[in-house]
Design an enzyme around this catalytic site. Structure first.
Site, PDB file in Angstrom:
ATOM      1  N   THR A  95      -3.988   3.438  96.735  1.00 31.36           N
ATOM      2  CA  THR A  95      -5.023   3.296  96.080  1.00 31.36           C
ATOM      3  C   THR A  95      -6.170   1.931  97.080  1.00 31.36           C
ATOM      4  O   THR A  95      -4.660   1.273  96.521  1.00 31.36           O
ATOM      5  CB  THR A  95      -4.917   3.616  94.287  1.00 31.36           C
ATOM      6  OG1 THR A  95      -6.669   3.480  94.034  1.00 31.36           O
ATOM      7  CG2 THR A  95      -3.981   2.384  94.034  1.00 31.36           C
ATOM      8  N   ASP A  96      -7.011   2.569  96.501  1.00 29.37           N
ATOM      9  CA  ASP A  96      -8.194   1.508  97.686  1.00 29.37           C
ATOM     10  C   ASP A  96      -8.039   0.113  96.297  1.00 29.37           C
ATOM     11  O   ASP A  96      -8.563  -0.748  96.380  1.00 29.37           O
ATOM     12  CB  ASP A  96      -9.106   2.040  97.157  1.00 29.37           C
ATOM     13  CG  ASP A  96     -10.378   2.547  95.889  1.00 29.37           C
ATOM     14  OD1 ASP A  96      -9.482   2.544  95.070  1.00 29.37           O
ATOM     15  OD2 ASP A  96     -10.919   3.088  96.416  1.00 29.37           O
ATOM     16  N   GLU A  97      -8.078   0.622  94.661  1.00 31.55           N
ATOM     17  CA  GLU A  97      -7.647  -0.469  93.383  1.00 31.55           C
ATOM     18  C   GLU A  97      -7.215  -1.653  93.547  1.00 31.55           C
ATOM     19  O   GLU A  97      -6.967  -2.579  93.136  1.00 31.55           O
ATOM     20  CB  GLU A  97      -7.304   0.879  92.513  1.00 31.55           C
ATOM     21  CG  GLU A  97      -8.609   1.376  91.807  1.00 31.55           C
ATOM     22  CD  GLU A  97      -8.101   1.987  90.313  1.00 31.55           C
ATOM     23  OE1 GLU A  97      -7.391   1.215  89.337  1.00 31.55           O
ATOM     24  OE2 GLU A  97      -8.776   3.141  90.288  1.00 31.55           O
ATOM     25  N   TYR A 132      -2.477  -0.582  85.395  1.00 32.08           N
ATOM     26  CA  TYR A 132      -2.488  -0.236  87.170  1.00 32.08           C
ATOM     27  C   TYR A 132      -2.396  -0.546  88.268  1.00 32.08           C
ATOM     28  O   TYR A 132      -1.648  -0.550  88.810  1.00 32.08           O
ATOM     29  CB  TYR A 132      -3.404   0.962  86.188  1.00 32.08           C
ATOM     30  CG  TYR A 132      -3.247   2.001  87.559  1.00 32.08           C
ATOM     31  CD1 TYR A 132      -2.219   3.071  88.188  1.00 32.08           C
ATOM     32  CD2 TYR A 132      -4.587   2.608  88.409  1.00 32.08           C
ATOM     33  CE1 TYR A 132      -2.236   4.397  89.496  1.00 32.08           C
ATOM     34  CE2 TYR A 132      -4.864   2.412  89.349  1.00 32.08           C
ATOM     35  CZ  TYR A 132      -3.678   3.792  89.827  1.00 32.08           C
ATOM     36  OH  TYR A 132      -3.389   4.682  90.848  1.00 32.08           O
ATOM     37  N   LYS A 187       0.521  -1.095  91.254  1.00 29.58           N
ATOM     38  CA  LYS A 187       0.580   0.110  92.441  1.00 29.58           C
ATOM     39  C   LYS A 187      -0.038  -0.947  93.585  1.00 29.58           C
ATOM     40  O   LYS A 187       1.075  -1.091  94.493  1.00 29.58           O
ATOM     41  CB  LYS A 187      -0.963   1.103  92.511  1.00 29.58           C
ATOM     42  CG  LYS A 187      -0.712   2.303  92.028  1.00 29.58           C
ATOM     43  CD  LYS A 187       0.005   2.902  91.775  1.00 29.58           C
ATOM     44  CE  LYS A 187      -0.067   3.848  93.435  1.00 29.58           C
ATOM     45  NZ  LYS A 187       0.884   5.195  93.028  1.00 29.58           N
TER      46      LYS A 187
HETATM   47  P1  NAD Z   1      -1.048  12.773  88.549  1.00 31.97           P
HETATM   48  O1  NAD Z   1      -0.943  11.205  86.837  1.00 31.97           O
HETATM   49  O2  NAD Z   1      -2.083  13.747  87.621  1.00 31.97           O
HETATM   50  O3  NAD Z   1       0.095  13.321  88.674  1.00 31.97           O
HETATM   51  C1  NAD Z   1       1.475  12.630  88.565  1.00 31.97           C
HETATM   52  C2  NAD Z   1       2.468  13.355  89.148  1.00 31.97           C
HETATM   53  O4  NAD Z   1       3.548  12.228  89.119  1.00 31.97           O
HETATM   54  C3  NAD Z   1       2.742  13.817  86.953  1.00 31.97           C
HETATM   55  O5  NAD Z   1       3.230  14.831  87.590  1.00 31.97           O
HETATM   56  C4  NAD Z   1       4.435  13.355  86.682  1.00 31.97           C
HETATM   57  O6  NAD Z   1       4.880  14.292  86.111  1.00 31.97           O
HETATM   58  C5  NAD Z   1       4.829  12.405  88.139  1.00 31.97           C
HETATM   59  N1  NAD Z   1       5.649  11.656  87.201  1.00 31.97           N
HETATM   60  C6  NAD Z   1       5.512  10.617  86.632  1.00 31.97           C
HETATM   61  N2  NAD Z   1       6.593   9.541  86.359  1.00 31.97           N
HETATM   62  C7  NAD Z   1       7.059   9.934  87.254  1.00 31.97           C
HETATM   63  C8  NAD Z   1       8.464   9.596  87.516  1.00 31.97           C
HETATM   64  N3  NAD Z   1       9.167   8.675  87.177  1.00 31.97           N
HETATM   65  N4  NAD Z   1       9.304  10.394  88.421  1.00 31.97           N
HETATM   66  C9  NAD Z   1       8.772  11.523  88.752  1.00 31.97           C
HETATM   67  N5  NAD Z   1       7.752  11.909  88.501  1.00 31.97           N
HETATM   68  C10 NAD Z   1       6.838  11.036  88.179  1.00 31.97           C
HETATM   69  O7  NAD Z   1      -2.257  11.298  89.407  1.00 31.97           O
HETATM   70  P2  NAD Z   1      -2.833  11.891  90.774  1.00 31.97           P
HETATM   71  O8  NAD Z   1      -3.948  11.612  90.749  1.00 31.97           O
HETATM   72  O9  NAD Z   1      -2.152  13.040  91.317  1.00 31.97           O
HETATM   73  O10 NAD Z   1      -2.140  10.496  91.624  1.00 31.97           O
HETATM   74  C11 NAD Z   1      -1.159  10.402  92.676  1.00 31.97           C
HETATM   75  C12 NAD Z   1      -1.070   9.469  93.237  1.00 31.97           C
HETATM   76  O11 NAD Z   1      -2.247   9.520  94.812  1.00 31.97           O
HETATM   77  C13 NAD Z   1      -0.711   8.364  92.517  1.00 31.97           C
HETATM   78  O12 NAD Z   1       0.699   8.069  93.635  1.00 31.97           O
HETATM   79  C14 NAD Z   1      -2.002   7.346  92.564  1.00 31.97           C
HETATM   80  O13 NAD Z   1      -1.927   6.001  92.511  1.00 31.97           O
HETATM   81  C15 NAD Z   1      -2.663   7.421  93.503  1.00 31.97           C
HETATM   82  N6  NAD Z   1      -3.827   7.938  93.528  1.00 31.97           N
HETATM   83  C16 NAD Z   1      -4.691   8.030  92.920  1.00 31.97           C
HETATM   84  C17 NAD Z   1      -5.953   8.520  92.761  1.00 31.97           C
HETATM   85  C18 NAD Z   1      -6.791   9.433  92.064  1.00 31.97           C
HETATM   86  O14 NAD Z   1      -8.314   9.680  92.513  1.00 31.97           O
HETATM   87  N7  NAD Z   1      -6.301  10.209  91.047  1.00 31.97           N
HETATM   88  C19 NAD Z   1      -6.634   7.608  94.130  1.00 31.97           C
HETATM   89  C20 NAD Z   1      -5.643   6.876  94.721  1.00 31.97           C
HETATM   90  C21 NAD Z   1      -4.464   7.221  94.657  1.00 31.97           C
HETATM   91  O1  TDX Z   2     -14.732   8.836  80.159  1.00 32.96           O
HETATM   92  C1  TDX Z   2     -14.927   7.858  80.472  1.00 32.96           C
HETATM   93  N1  TDX Z   2     -15.981   7.342  81.172  1.00 32.96           N
HETATM   94  C2  TDX Z   2     -16.763   6.367  82.388  1.00 32.96           C
HETATM   95  O2  TDX Z   2     -17.224   5.835  81.997  1.00 32.96           O
HETATM   96  C3  TDX Z   2     -14.105   7.892  81.779  1.00 32.96           C
HETATM   97  C4  TDX Z   2     -12.336   8.589  81.620  1.00 32.96           C
HETATM   98  C5  TDX Z   2     -14.326   6.877  82.695  1.00 32.96           C
HETATM   99  N2  TDX Z   2     -15.274   6.503  82.860  1.00 32.96           N
HETATM  100  C6  TDX Z   2     -15.834   5.742  84.506  1.00 32.96           C
HETATM  101  C7  TDX Z   2     -14.490   4.347  84.696  1.00 32.96           C
HETATM  102  C8  TDX Z   2     -14.898   4.602  86.267  1.00 32.96           C
HETATM  103  O3  TDX Z   2     -15.266   3.580  86.568  1.00 32.96           O
HETATM  104  O4  TDX Z   2     -15.503   6.836  85.199  1.00 32.96           O
HETATM  105  C9  TDX Z   2     -14.883   5.812  86.749  1.00 32.96           C
HETATM  106  C10 TDX Z   2     -13.572   6.863  87.162  1.00 32.96           C
HETATM  107  O5  TDX Z   2     -12.731   6.198  86.146  1.00 32.96           O
HETATM  108  P1  TDX Z   2     -10.969   6.757  86.080  1.00 32.96           P
HETATM  109  O6  TDX Z   2     -11.166   8.852  86.332  1.00 32.96           O
HETATM  110  O7  TDX Z   2     -10.530   6.741  84.754  1.00 32.96           O
HETATM  111  O8  TDX Z   2     -10.939   5.944  87.567  1.00 32.96           O
HETATM  112  P2  TDX Z   2     -10.920   5.074  87.671  1.00 32.96           P
HETATM  113  O9  TDX Z   2     -10.103   4.122  86.649  1.00 32.96           O
HETATM  114  O10 TDX Z   2     -11.373   4.566  89.247  1.00 32.96           O
HETATM  115  O11 TDX Z   2      -9.374   5.197  88.995  1.00 32.96           O
HETATM  116  C11 TDX Z   2      -9.484   6.869  89.979  1.00 32.96           C
HETATM  117  O12 TDX Z   2      -9.323   6.393  91.537  1.00 32.96           O
HETATM  118  C12 TDX Z   2      -8.096   5.166  91.572  1.00 32.96           C
HETATM  119  C13 TDX Z   2      -7.797   7.073  89.422  1.00 32.96           C
HETATM  120  O13 TDX Z   2      -7.347   7.494  88.558  1.00 32.96           O
HETATM  121  C14 TDX Z   2      -6.806   6.408  89.824  1.00 32.96           C
HETATM  122  O14 TDX Z   2      -5.563   7.034  90.215  1.00 32.96           O
HETATM  123  C15 TDX Z   2      -7.131   5.829  91.711  1.00 32.96           C
HETATM  124  O15 TDX Z   2      -6.171   5.402  91.829  1.00 32.96           O
END
Ligand code: NAD
Ligand code: TDX
Length: 336
Positions: free
Chosen positions: A126-128, A153, A157
């Site tokens: 992630t960019d975080e 988190y 990562k």
């Molecule tokens: P998500 O929470 O929707 O899905 C995570 C999946 O991993 C689930 O299916 C869960 O059951 C599985 N999992 C969790 N722990 C596990 C374990 N110990 N063994 C096997 N499986 C396990 O997550 P997402 O939003 O799809 O994110 C996927 C990846 O992308 C993550 O690595 C996250 O850090 C990265 N990422 C997410 C975002 C975003 O915006 N959501 C952005 C950048 C990077």
């Molecule tokens: O109810 C809310 N109100 C609100 O203002 C929630 C759930 C979030 N927020 C804000 C927090 C953040 O500034 O919205 C923004 C986005 O929040 P999230 O969806 O929780 O994402 P963020 O914390 O930015 O992280 C996401 O992007 C990077 C993903 O959850 C991560 O898995 C990924 O690595």
């Protein structure tokens, strides 16, 4: 020349982004077979794989921390694409331990398995990991920026990325890393910002905006994340880090007001709530390395059009999100 893969493991393939990648590689016939390894935590849903051919996609329910399972599973595969993680910042603030276990130990176990069995590894991050930027800073994240994670988190990562870099250098594991910005689209868990607010409006509940709402996220459609990961897996240079982003910076209040307008609500029909502790101010990706070196481009460049499709999807798939919504709002009620 692009490397080809026939039989890959996708960890976390029942989550939001991992399942999109499984659909992407199967529906475009990019690989012959995918083994999905997923623990099916609260965030994993096997229905995310519906419609895929059973002879080409196998779901193994298991934990990436289970070394014995990995030793049985990994031989015979030619790559591991590692999405599995605990992924939600708010949960990590309430209880960091599962994040250490899955994100750090799990990545370590997978790297050891990739090393033992000589398998190509791609790590999804992630960019975080780079921390945050000021709202008025005229720069975006670049691959060689220092790591400055803010939340439990993002620190786990960042730790997992560092393990990958060390396993490349010390043990010669053939790995790449991608750090992507905020994803949106269908199948995203309702704990996350966009689906939480869409489903709140559907339920007649006022959306919740943290802090002053001016925090900026750089939005990318999940399908663009998938196409970028495939490009890096097949054409990326071993040991390199690629940043994935689609020039989609928007403030949270702008995104929320766009959702409210599209769903027939007034622009102030939401509640301001307590800010997230340690809340990162702004994320912004400079994707030029990926664009220049690997000639990748996003296809979903119309964010508001993508938002319309996402809202329509949640309206049409209530049975998919309803059980998770109830559980997610119980969790939020404990820390809001
Ligand atoms: P998500 O929470 O929707 O899905 C995570 C999946 O991993 C689930 O299916 C869960 O059951 C599985 N999992 C969790 N722990 C596990 C374990 N110990 N063994 C096997 N499986 C396990 O997550 P997402 O939003 O799809 O994110 C996927 C990846 O992308 C993550 O690595 C996250 O850090 C990265 N990422 C997410 C975002 C975003 O915006 N959501 C952005 C950048 C990077
Ligand atoms: O109810 C809310 N109100 C609100 O203002 C929630 C759930 C979030 N927020 C804000 C927090 C953040 O500034 O919205 C923004 C986005 O929040 P999230 O969806 O929780 O994402 P963020 O914390 O930015 O992280 C996401 O992007 C990077 C993903 O959850 C991560 O898995 C990924 O690595």
């Amino acid at each position: 020349m692009a490397e080809s893969f026939d039989n890959i493991i996708v960890t976390g393939g029942c989550g939001f982004i991992g399942s999109n990648f499984v659909h992407y590689v199967i529906e475009n016939d990019l690989v012959g077979h995918v083994t999905v390894l997923d623990k099916l935590t609260y965030a994993g849903n096997p229905r995310n794989l519906n419609g895929l051919p059973e002879d080409r996609v196998e779901l193994v329910v298991g934990d990436i921390c289970d070394a014995a399972l990995l030793d049985r599973l990994v031989p015979g595969h030619d790559a591991i694409v590692h999405y599995a993680a605990e992924s939600h910042n708010d949960n990590s603030i309430a209880d960091p331990e599962p994040f250490l276990k899955t994100n750090v130990e799990g990545t370590y176990r997978l790297l050891q398995a990739a090393r033992s069995h000589g398998v190509r590894f791609h790590h999804i991050s992630t960019d975080e990991v780079y921390g945050d930027l000021a709202l008025d800073e005229p720069r975006r994240f670049e691959p060689d920026d220092p790591y400055r994670p803010s939340s439990p988190y993002s620190s786990t990562k960042a730790s997992s990325d560092l393990l990958v870099r060390a396993w490349v250098r010390t043990y010669g594991v053939r790995a790449t890393i991608s750090n992507c910005s905020n994803n949106y689209g269908p199948y995203q868990h309702v704990e996350k910002f966009i689906p939480r607010q869409i489903t709140n409006v559907i339920d007649g509940v006022r959306p919740k905006l943290y802090g002053d709402g001016r925090n900026v996220r750089d939005w990318i459609h999940t399908e663009d994340h998938s196409s970028a990961v495939w490009r890096i897996l097949t054409e990326g240079r071993i040991g390199e880090t690629y940043l994935i982003g689609a020039n989609g910076e928007r403030s949270n209040i702008d995104v929320l007001r766009a959702i409210l307008e599209r769903m027939g609500k007034g622009s102030d029909d939401f509640d301001w709530v307590r800010d997230r502790p340690g809340h990162d101010r702004r994320y912004a990706i400079d994707p030029s390395k990926l664009e220049t070196e690997l000639e990748w481009r996003p296809r979903h460049t119309d964010f508001l059009g993508g938002l319309d499709q996402t809202i329509a999807w949640y309206r049409q798939h209530e049975s998919w999100w309803r059980p998770a919504k109830i559980a997610a709002e119980v969790r939020y009620a404990q820390f809001e």
